[in-house]
Design an enzyme around this catalytic site. Sequence first.
Site, PDB file in Angstrom:
ATOM      1  N   ASP A 271       0.824  -1.201   0.000  1.00 50.95           N
ATOM      2  CA  ASP A 271       0.000   0.000   0.000  1.00 50.95           C
ATOM      3  C   ASP A 271       0.864   1.260   0.000  1.00 50.95           C
ATOM      4  O   ASP A 271       1.858   1.352   0.729  1.00 50.95           O
ATOM      5  CB  ASP A 271      -0.891  -0.022   1.249  1.00 50.95           C
ATOM      6  N   GLU A 306       1.193   0.133  -4.972  1.00 50.10           N
ATOM      7  CA  GLU A 306       0.361   1.306  -5.203  1.00 50.10           C
ATOM      8  C   GLU A 306       1.271   2.509  -4.977  1.00 50.10           C
ATOM      9  O   GLU A 306       1.768   2.717  -3.871  1.00 50.10           O
ATOM     10  CB  GLU A 306      -0.814   1.355  -4.230  1.00 50.10           C
ATOM     11  N   HIS A 332      -9.021   6.930 -13.649  1.00 53.25           N
ATOM     12  CA  HIS A 332      -9.479   8.316 -13.711  1.00 53.25           C
ATOM     13  C   HIS A 332      -9.996   8.663 -15.104  1.00 53.25           C
ATOM     14  O   HIS A 332     -11.000   9.382 -15.244  1.00 53.25           O
ATOM     15  CB  HIS A 332      -8.336   9.255 -13.345  1.00 53.25           C
TER      16      HIS A 332
END
Length: 596
Positions: A271, A306, A332
């Site tokens: 993460d 990420e 996005h």
Amino acid sequence: MTDAPADPPALMTGEMLHFPRSWGAEPLGDGRWLFGIWAPSVAEVAVRVGGSDTPLQRQPDGFWRGEAAGEPGAEYGFVLDGSVRPDPAARAQAGDVHGPSLLLDPRGFRWDQPWAGRSWEEAVIYELHIGTFTEEGTFAAAARRLRDLAKLGITAIELLPVGQFTGRHGWGYDGVLPYAPHRNYGSPDDLKALIAAAQDHGIMVLLDVVYNHFGPDGAYLHAYAPEFFDTQRHTPWGAGIDYSGPPVRAFFIENALYWLTEYRLDGLRLDATDQIEDPSEPELLVELAQRVRAADLGRPIHLTTEDNRNITRLHEPEAELYTAEWNDDYHHAIHCLLTGEDEAYYAPYAADPMADLCLALECGYVEQGQPRPGTEKLRGESSAHLPWPSFINFNQNHDQTGNRALGERLTALAEDAPLQVAHALLLCAPFTPLLFMGEEEGSRAPFLFFADFHGDLAEALRKGRAKEFAGFKGFAERAPDPLDPATRDASRPFAESGSARAAEWRELTARLLALRAGGIVPLLKSGRAGDPVVTRMGERALRAEWPFVAGRLIVTARFGPDAGMEADVMEADVPLRAPDLGFETEECGFAVWVEV
């Protein structure tokens, strides 16, 4: 800087898996355990097992070590200057994050079936949150749903973090005991049984791990070793970590090897790696991957990241470090194309989302260091050379859904026809697709942010969430209370499972994944044979072709009515034969050709 401790040899008998660690409690046999805790500034340390204290001996590196007797399942904790604290590297807890830890011998679990793993080219990732994936919210309940996922064509599940966190329920990103599965989900053996069941169905298991911060409640490492943290740096979620010290590096590297060894995981998702700031050489991210690769666990291990920086050095094939990167840019572009939203971080992608989608299909990242509308900060670097499967693309995930004030999925913000085109493009493009639980059947249930904090911490969370949505008009005052259990309950994804619409979506998903497995995966395994050609055919239509050693993959996609279309996108420069899979409505359409 001295090197981190070498990895002890991992015991892998085919039935029992054990990774000895320098942190925590390690079984020695005959009821004896070796305890280790790094507390360089503490005057006295003992281990308390079943009410009996054994003093530990301070080592030159600041670790305290010693042996003590105890039966598996016995409660224990470390005594620091008279105060008892849980083991930050505990394999299990007796109760919550503030109470005693449990002695656990991982060799008590037997892995009955061998598992050779799967190649990354075969990966179709299904991200799920244990606490809301089923009504029960347990490892055991999740295991009962695996057969259906395998039949659908899912080849990997990715679990949101399971390291124990405060309270009964939450997302898992505020964990404080990263070696101990969250008790409300089930026991360590329950998690191992889930992983074994998944692998019996041919499904890989990836785990999301958080090495960039600890949660705000129950992180007793602050008491053991203030030196663990960097007082000059703060992450968006709390105190920064000083990764330069060997004991700190060992804590995280051993954690990765522990999960991969004792739980027989197929990989990890790290993460927010952009928040793992380390000036060391090699930096922690590099050393961790090197140590995992050197462990040679007998099956493919997939490490993914990420990272908001859009960098490529960690994923270069010749570096042999990380397998793939979560690609927010793709999300996005799709999101802005289908919703028209243009606030906050969507602003740069809202200027021309179709152009951005074409760029993502060609190069992976959209932001590659070039100027972008709506932002002065340049981000990223050229990524067109990376293997296509090294980008994990998604139309939805826990972050992009749950970090909205109202937790709306893309399926609740756009019409089904363009959504199904986006779904097909995701599953047929040569990148690694990720589905968020329920997406396979077009779920419109929200996924909201929720936690189980109390007192001042609860109030701080409410205020923090309101501040987070300041850039989105009219959202903050309507956000559900993250501390209300009803917010968690509303986030279960399968309320519409019995509907005709859900059945239609599942049938489409199954068709797409069957084509991917039978036609597209062989192309991916054959290797890339040149650069793609992605052509924008109008305002809302495109054609893309990717060359492989074994053939080529062609897709055409039309997301809506397009008066500016140069030609009929469904007929533009494609093979004369019918597509291998296609569908069309009055305004939208998709087709895919696999040439081998």
